[in-house]
Design a protein around this motif. Structure first.
Motif, PDB file in Angstrom:
ATOM      1  N   VAL A 144       0.876  -1.160   0.000  1.00  0.00           N
ATOM      2  CA  VAL A 144       0.000   0.000   0.000  1.00  0.00           C
ATOM      3  C   VAL A 144       0.917   1.214   0.000  1.00  0.00           C
ATOM      4  O   VAL A 144       1.929   1.239   0.713  1.00  0.00           O
ATOM      5  CB  VAL A 144      -0.968  -0.001   1.204  1.00  0.00           C
ATOM      6  CG1 VAL A 144      -2.009  -1.085   1.022  1.00  0.00           C
ATOM      7  CG2 VAL A 144      -0.263  -0.203   2.526  1.00  0.00           C
ATOM      8  N   GLU A 145       0.581   2.189  -0.835  1.00  0.00           N
ATOM      9  CA  GLU A 145       1.523   3.278  -1.063  1.00  0.00           C
ATOM     10  C   GLU A 145       1.167   4.536  -0.274  1.00  0.00           C
ATOM     11  O   GLU A 145       0.003   4.919  -0.182  1.00  0.00           O
ATOM     12  CB  GLU A 145       1.586   3.596  -2.555  1.00  0.00           C
ATOM     13  CG  GLU A 145       2.186   2.446  -3.344  1.00  0.00           C
ATOM     14  CD  GLU A 145       2.488   2.835  -4.776  1.00  0.00           C
ATOM     15  OE1 GLU A 145       3.667   2.812  -5.153  1.00  0.00           O
ATOM     16  OE2 GLU A 145       1.541   3.155  -5.498  1.00  0.00           O
ATOM     17  N   ILE A 146       2.217   5.156   0.258  1.00  0.00           N
ATOM     18  CA  ILE A 146       2.062   6.430   0.961  1.00  0.00           C
ATOM     19  C   ILE A 146       2.463   7.524  -0.025  1.00  0.00           C
ATOM     20  O   ILE A 146       3.542   7.454  -0.627  1.00  0.00           O
ATOM     21  CB  ILE A 146       2.987   6.489   2.199  1.00  0.00           C
ATOM     22  CG1 ILE A 146       2.730   5.292   3.107  1.00  0.00           C
ATOM     23  CG2 ILE A 146       2.822   7.792   2.955  1.00  0.00           C
ATOM     24  CD1 ILE A 146       3.868   5.020   4.074  1.00  0.00           C
ATOM     25  N   GLU A 147       1.599   8.498  -0.172  1.00  0.00           N
ATOM     26  CA  GLU A 147       1.911   9.581  -1.114  1.00  0.00           C
ATOM     27  C   GLU A 147       3.070  10.421  -0.589  1.00  0.00           C
ATOM     28  O   GLU A 147       3.250  10.556   0.628  1.00  0.00           O
ATOM     29  CB  GLU A 147       0.689  10.475  -1.312  1.00  0.00           C
ATOM     30  CG  GLU A 147      -0.382   9.824  -2.152  1.00  0.00           C
ATOM     31  CD  GLU A 147      -1.672  10.619  -2.112  1.00  0.00           C
ATOM     32  OE1 GLU A 147      -1.609  11.859  -2.059  1.00  0.00           O
ATOM     33  OE2 GLU A 147      -2.726   9.960  -2.120  1.00  0.00           O
ATOM     34  N   GLU A 156      -0.640  12.793   6.317  1.00  0.00           N
ATOM     35  CA  GLU A 156      -2.077  12.494   6.190  1.00  0.00           C
ATOM     36  C   GLU A 156      -2.277  11.209   5.390  1.00  0.00           C
ATOM     37  O   GLU A 156      -3.176  10.405   5.678  1.00  0.00           O
ATOM     38  CB  GLU A 156      -2.827  13.647   5.491  1.00  0.00           C
ATOM     39  CG  GLU A 156      -2.902  14.934   6.293  1.00  0.00           C
ATOM     40  CD  GLU A 156      -1.580  15.708   6.345  1.00  0.00           C
ATOM     41  OE1 GLU A 156      -0.693  15.449   5.491  1.00  0.00           O
ATOM     42  OE2 GLU A 156      -1.406  16.536   7.259  1.00  0.00           O
ATOM     43  N   SER A 157      -1.447  11.032   4.383  1.00  0.00           N
ATOM     44  CA  SER A 157      -1.560   9.827   3.559  1.00  0.00           C
ATOM     45  C   SER A 157      -1.170   8.591   4.384  1.00  0.00           C
ATOM     46  O   SER A 157      -1.810   7.538   4.303  1.00  0.00           O
ATOM     47  CB  SER A 157      -0.654   9.960   2.326  1.00  0.00           C
ATOM     48  OG  SER A 157      -0.612   8.756   1.621  1.00  0.00           O
ATOM     49  N   LEU A 158      -0.126   8.742   5.203  1.00  0.00           N
ATOM     50  CA  LEU A 158       0.287   7.640   6.080  1.00  0.00           C
ATOM     51  C   LEU A 158      -0.869   7.263   7.020  1.00  0.00           C
ATOM     52  O   LEU A 158      -1.195   6.078   7.190  1.00  0.00           O
ATOM     53  CB  LEU A 158       1.519   8.050   6.897  1.00  0.00           C
ATOM     54  CG  LEU A 158       1.873   7.118   8.059  1.00  0.00           C
ATOM     55  CD1 LEU A 158       2.357   5.767   7.539  1.00  0.00           C
ATOM     56  CD2 LEU A 158       2.941   7.734   8.959  1.00  0.00           C
ATOM     57  N   GLU A 159      -1.476   8.283   7.601  1.00  0.00           N
ATOM     58  CA  GLU A 159      -2.561   8.033   8.558  1.00  0.00           C
ATOM     59  C   GLU A 159      -3.710   7.273   7.880  1.00  0.00           C
ATOM     60  O   GLU A 159      -4.254   6.310   8.445  1.00  0.00           O
ATOM     61  CB  GLU A 159      -3.057   9.369   9.133  1.00  0.00           C
ATOM     62  CG  GLU A 159      -4.258   9.224  10.042  1.00  0.00           C
ATOM     63  CD  GLU A 159      -4.000   9.758  11.446  1.00  0.00           C
ATOM     64  OE1 GLU A 159      -3.448  10.854  11.557  1.00  0.00           O
ATOM     65  OE2 GLU A 159      -4.353   9.062  12.415  1.00  0.00           O
ATOM     66  N   LYS A 164      -6.866   2.385   7.013  1.00  0.00           N
ATOM     67  CA  LYS A 164      -7.570   1.569   6.022  1.00  0.00           C
ATOM     68  C   LYS A 164      -6.959   0.171   5.869  1.00  0.00           C
ATOM     69  O   LYS A 164      -7.667  -0.825   5.834  1.00  0.00           O
ATOM     70  CB  LYS A 164      -7.520   2.312   4.679  1.00  0.00           C
ATOM     71  CG  LYS A 164      -8.377   1.713   3.592  1.00  0.00           C
ATOM     72  CD  LYS A 164      -8.576   2.721   2.468  1.00  0.00           C
ATOM     73  CE  LYS A 164      -8.740   2.004   1.156  1.00  0.00           C
ATOM     74  NZ  LYS A 164      -7.510   1.731   0.451  1.00  0.00           N
ATOM     75  N   ASP A 165      -5.636   0.106   5.815  1.00  0.00           N
ATOM     76  CA  ASP A 165      -5.006  -1.164   5.434  1.00  0.00           C
ATOM     77  C   ASP A 165      -4.312  -1.893   6.576  1.00  0.00           C
ATOM     78  O   ASP A 165      -3.899  -3.037   6.402  1.00  0.00           O
ATOM     79  CB  ASP A 165      -3.993  -0.920   4.308  1.00  0.00           C
ATOM     80  CG  ASP A 165      -4.672  -0.418   3.049  1.00  0.00           C
ATOM     81  OD1 ASP A 165      -5.350  -1.221   2.404  1.00  0.00           O
ATOM     82  OD2 ASP A 165      -4.542   0.771   2.736  1.00  0.00           O
ATOM     83  N   ILE A 195       1.886   9.862  14.714  1.00  0.00           N
ATOM     84  CA  ILE A 195       0.877   8.987  14.077  1.00  0.00           C
ATOM     85  C   ILE A 195       1.212   7.511  14.329  1.00  0.00           C
ATOM     86  O   ILE A 195       0.353   6.710  14.695  1.00  0.00           O
ATOM     87  CB  ILE A 195       0.800   9.271  12.554  1.00  0.00           C
ATOM     88  CG1 ILE A 195       0.214  10.664  12.318  1.00  0.00           C
ATOM     89  CG2 ILE A 195      -0.021   8.208  11.832  1.00  0.00           C
ATOM     90  CD1 ILE A 195       0.333  11.143  10.882  1.00  0.00           C
ATOM     91  N   ILE A 196       2.493   7.194  14.150  1.00  0.00           N
ATOM     92  CA  ILE A 196       2.930   5.800  14.316  1.00  0.00           C
ATOM     93  C   ILE A 196       2.647   5.326  15.756  1.00  0.00           C
ATOM     94  O   ILE A 196       2.117   4.235  15.986  1.00  0.00           O
ATOM     95  CB  ILE A 196       4.450   5.676  14.000  1.00  0.00           C
ATOM     96  CG1 ILE A 196       4.703   5.887  12.513  1.00  0.00           C
ATOM     97  CG2 ILE A 196       5.036   4.367  14.478  1.00  0.00           C
ATOM     98  CD1 ILE A 196       4.311   4.740  11.618  1.00  0.00           C
TER      99      ILE A 196
END
Ligand SMILES: Cc1ncc(COP(=O)(O)O)c(C=O)c1O
Length: 393
Positions: A144-147, A156-159, A164-165, A195-196
């Protein structure tokens, strides 16, 4: 008649199919070619003049022990010396918390081996380090890719990806990333660490390039911000010699490190004792601290030359990264330019680069991008190569 034993290959082996990039690197080695394709350090940066001295020191201190089997966790004198060395990367770890890997690549394989089951989600930047994909692929991940943008991975993309995944782990190269040369900003590091931790997620921070900073301020590792959630790895490949195959890892506290050690045991028992002993005396004797400025001084004019040439010869509708260190620069062309076409034409003019699409987990990604390496040619040769690319564009 030769028997074709490839019929015996396990299904997972297909995912190891030799990548097109190997072919590119082969072509790039043709005589007369200026290669911006590779990613290897300049051999002039290897400390050839002190190797005999380092080797005799190893013999004097450890004698046959330097040639004996040793602990899977790593040669203790190296791990002891690594405690203060890792502070350079703002990583605090005791001797017992540090393990040695056979290059960072060996660590990536061990991570894949212990964590990835078929179909497990693994979060990677888009684009990401191709060698990580190669290490993880045989274990059957679903990427799954992080922008990303010019400041690195977008929090935000990581979050979103974490929600989701629920990936097994997140893999990032936050400093002078391979392939883009980009560095994750301090604000984003803090945001990503937060976030992590909040998601109870595991982050693999692959950090081979942080010491290769030619200007600007050092940015602390994410490990320093979330030590309990980050598995940190770095390597001597860029600051000593890649042929030694010595890397360092600091897993998060707990049992994960023990599993990495078990995985490594099955792979190679331990990293070459002799290589580790050489790295230990290189660190302890202060040689690394002495050499690092020389290595950086060797690469800095190369980076500057490439950046200046791009400004002069590349059209203004192209964009490119402006790294402050590392080994790579990343360029992106406007809609309508065919990079593969350009790659073929560049080869015919004796310039090689790597089309960026190979660095995407999604094969449809990156069709308008290219990776340019600047460590392996003199500044004037780099300038000429960029000029040629500019003409082709
Ligand atoms: C991001 C990244 N990780 C890991 C490696 C592997 O390095 P090593 O020589 O330590 O195995 C590289 C090498 O180019 C790299 O760019």
């Amino acid at each position: 008649m030769k028997t074709d034993f490839t019929r015996l290959l396990a299904p997972r082996t297909e995912s190891m199919a030799s990548s097109a990039i190997r072919e590119i690197l082969k072509v790039a080695k043709r005589p007369g070619m200026t290669s911006l394709a590779g990613g290897i350090p300049a051999p002039e940066t290897f400390p050839m003049d002190i190797l005999e001295h380092l080797f005799s020191e190893v013999l004097d201190r450890w004698g046959p022990s330097a040639f004996q089997y040793d602990l899977t966790e790593g040669f203790v004198p190296l791990r002891e010396a690594a405690v203060s060395y890792l502070r350079r990367y703002s990583v605090e770890a005791s001797t017992e918390e540090i393990m040695v890997s056979s290059g960072s690549q060996g660590l990536l394989d061990a991570i894949g081996k212990i964590l990835i089951g078929p179909g497990d989600a693994v979060a990677v930047e888009s684009p990401t380090y191709l060698g990580a994909l190669q290490a993880f692929n045989p274990y059957g991940p679903r990427y799954v890719e992080i922008e990303t943008d010019e400041k690195g991975a977008i929090p935000e993309s990581l979050e979103e990806v974490l929600k989701k995944d629920k990936p097994k782990f997140v893999y990032l190269v936050p400093t002078f990333q391979n392939p883009t040369g980009r560095t994750l900003t301090l604000e984003r590091r803090k945001a990503i660490a937060e976030i992590i931790v909040r998601h109870g997620a595991l982050l693999v921070e692959d950090d081979p390039y942080a010491a290769l900073r030619y200007r600007g301020d050092t940015v602390p590792s994410i490990k320093s911000m979330a030590p309990d959630h980050v598995l940190y790895g770095t390597t001597f490949s860029k600051v000593f010699a890649p042929g030694l195959r010595v890397g360092l890892a600091v897993p998060p506290p707990g049992e994960l490190g023990t599993w990495l050690v078990k995985a490594k045991q099955g792979t190679d028992l331990h990293t070459s004792t002799l290589s580790q002993a050489m790295a230990a005396v290189y660190l302890e004797g202060g040689y690394l601290e002495e050499r690092l400025p020389l290595i950086c001084a060797h690469y800095a004019p190369r980076l500057e030359s490439m950046l200046e040439a791009m400004k002069e010869f590349f059209p203004s509708d192209w964009s490119w990264s402006r790294p402050e260190g590392g080994m790579f620069l990343w360029a992106e062309c406007p809609e309508g330019t065919n990079i593969i076409n350009m790659y073929e034409k560049a080869l015919s003019r004796n310039v090689a680069f790597v089309p960026g699409r190979y660095f995407y987990a999604d094969p449809a990604g990156g069709s308008r991008t290219m990776r340019l390496n600047f460590t392996n040619a003199d500044p004037d040769v780099l300038r000429q190569a960029i000029r040629t690319l500019g003409e082709l564009i």
